[in-house]
Design a protein around this motif. Structure first.
Motif, PDB file in Angstrom:
ATOM      1  N   UNK A 138      11.029   7.609  -6.052  1.00 37.09           N
ATOM      2  CA  UNK A 138      12.222   6.798  -6.294  1.00 37.09           C
ATOM      3  C   UNK A 138      11.881   5.313  -6.339  1.00 37.09           C
ATOM      4  N   UNK A 139      11.040   4.862  -5.412  1.00 36.34           N
ATOM      5  CA  UNK A 139      10.659   3.450  -5.392  1.00 36.34           C
ATOM      6  C   UNK A 139       9.839   3.078  -6.629  1.00 36.34           C
ATOM      7  N   UNK A 149       1.720  10.309  -6.202  1.00 32.14           N
ATOM      8  CA  UNK A 149       2.828   9.981  -5.315  1.00 32.14           C
ATOM      9  C   UNK A 149       3.111  11.190  -4.430  1.00 32.14           C
ATOM     10  N   UNK A 150       3.290  10.939  -3.149  1.00 31.73           N
ATOM     11  CA  UNK A 150       3.300  12.042  -2.180  1.00 31.73           C
ATOM     12  C   UNK A 150       4.669  12.369  -1.606  1.00 31.73           C
ATOM     13  N   UNK A 151       5.711  11.649  -1.995  1.00 32.89           N
ATOM     14  CA  UNK A 151       7.036  11.936  -1.443  1.00 32.89           C
ATOM     15  C   UNK A 151       8.108  11.531  -2.444  1.00 32.89           C
ATOM     16  N   UNK A 186      -1.147  -3.993  -5.830  1.00 34.77           N
ATOM     17  CA  UNK A 186      -0.289  -5.094  -5.391  1.00 34.77           C
ATOM     18  C   UNK A 186       0.662  -4.542  -4.342  1.00 34.77           C
ATOM     19  N   UNK A 187       0.853  -5.308  -3.269  1.00 33.29           N
ATOM     20  CA  UNK A 187       1.529  -4.750  -2.103  1.00 33.29           C
ATOM     21  C   UNK A 187       3.044  -4.877  -2.140  1.00 33.29           C
ATOM     22  N   UNK A 224       0.807   3.924   4.953  1.00 31.90           N
ATOM     23  CA  UNK A 224       1.986   4.541   4.344  1.00 31.90           C
ATOM     24  C   UNK A 224       3.246   4.188   5.135  1.00 31.90           C
ATOM     25  N   UNK A 225       4.415   4.270   4.508  1.00 28.32           N
ATOM     26  CA  UNK A 225       4.640   4.695   3.122  1.00 28.32           C
ATOM     27  C   UNK A 225       4.396   3.559   2.128  1.00 28.32           C
ATOM     28  N   UNK A 226       4.171   3.924   0.891  1.00 28.00           N
ATOM     29  CA  UNK A 226       3.949   2.932  -0.148  1.00 28.00           C
ATOM     30  C   UNK A 226       5.227   2.161  -0.445  1.00 28.00           C
ATOM     31  N   UNK A 227       5.057   0.871  -0.740  1.00 31.57           N
ATOM     32  CA  UNK A 227       6.162   0.068  -1.259  1.00 31.57           C
ATOM     33  C   UNK A 227       6.395   0.453  -2.711  1.00 31.57           C
TER      34      UNK A 227
END
Length: 295
Positions: A269-270, A262-264, A207-208, A129-132
């Protein structure tokens, strides 16, 4: 007195795994598969002539047969896998997927319920984390096999169960299009039943980053256009769908906001930013295709 040799009994199940140049994920797939009950099961990895050696994997997984198919693409690899096996029940999984411990057991249990059965594909992160934006987007939107099957009437082949007689009747996967979508739609058009089974589960890495997500959807858009058709009327239909892409992003924003994956607020937003960016990019690609260009 002479005796007639006994004909070997074919295994009940075949697992077919197309692969190209992704040894760590293939190894992870096979390790998870070995946790299943693989008795009476032939497992075949069909490699598309990868530039790296598979010798170490061959030694590590003696229960698996490795075959080379020189024609590039998952379609010819899957077709070759079917030809190289003899089981009547066919399990398809992709090399970057991770089957659940009971994947084969569940498949055997539900196999009689339909001619084709697609299952659940969970998404997991390979990065910390955090996720892209790409990872957050995929956490919400990637691999909705239930919708593919129950709404669109097709399924992916990363988690698919069918029978040899179905495959023999409708023919193999076709290269150059969205081969799994086309194949399952063709089977349904022939009158075969397709259902979703939530307990038939595999996992797939998200996908990263944006280049990886963009590449996926560029390929998907190209394949989708081939399925759509290229007549003037079909091109017009494609253009109309293209123009609706930005609006579809707005429609899907509430799905991001409601997601428990989604945790944040940053991930939310992303994910929304990536959703809008991707749908606008797809609009540009599709308009180019409709006008006769390439993407």
């Amino acid at each position: 007195m002479s005796t007639t040799p006994t004909k070997p009994v074919a295994p009940a199940d075949a697992v077919i795994i197309p692969h190209y140049n992704d040894l760590p994920r293939l190894e992870r797939c096979l390790e998870a598969l070995m946790l299943n009950d693989i008795r009476d099961t032939e497992i075949v990895v069909v490699d598309n002539n990868s530039p790296v050696s598979l010798d170490d994997l061959c030694a590590s997984f003696p229960a698996v047969r490795f075959i080379t198919e020189p024609e590039k693409g998952a379609a010819p690899a899957r077709n070759r896998g079917v030809r190289e096996t003899s089981a009547q029940r066919l399990f398809f999984i992709d090399a970057d997927c991770v089957p659940a411990r009971d994947w084969l057991a569940v498949g055997r249990e539900v196999a009689s319920r339909a001619d084709l059965i697609g299952g659940r594909v969970n998404v997991f992160d390979e990065t910390s984390p955090p996720r892209s934006g790409a990872e957050a987007f995929e956490a919400v939107f990637a691999f909705n096999f239930r919708r593919y099957i129950e709404v669109q009437g097709c399924s992916g082949a990363g988690n698919l169960l069918t029978r040899r007689d179905v495959f023999d009747e409708i023919g193999g996967f076709i290269n150059g299009v969205s081969e799994d979508r086309e194949w399952t739609m063709r089977a349904v058009a022939h009158g075969y039943s397709l259902i979703y089974e939530d307990r038939l589960q595999v996992s797939h890495p998200a996908r990263q980053d944006w280049p990886a997500l963009r590449a996926k959807w560029r390929r998907t858009t190209s394949e989708g256009f081939q399925l759509n058709g290229t007549s003037p009327a079909k091109r017009l239909k494609w253009a109309i769908r293209a123009l609706a892409m930005p609006a579809s992003a707005v429609v899907h924003i509430p799905k991001v906001l409601r997601s428990d994956k989604l945790t944040s607020s940053g991930e939310i937003l992303r994910a929304i930013t990536t959703l809008i960016r991707l749908r606008c990019q797809r609009m540009v690609w599709m308009l180019r295709q409709a006008a006769g260009g390439t993407i």
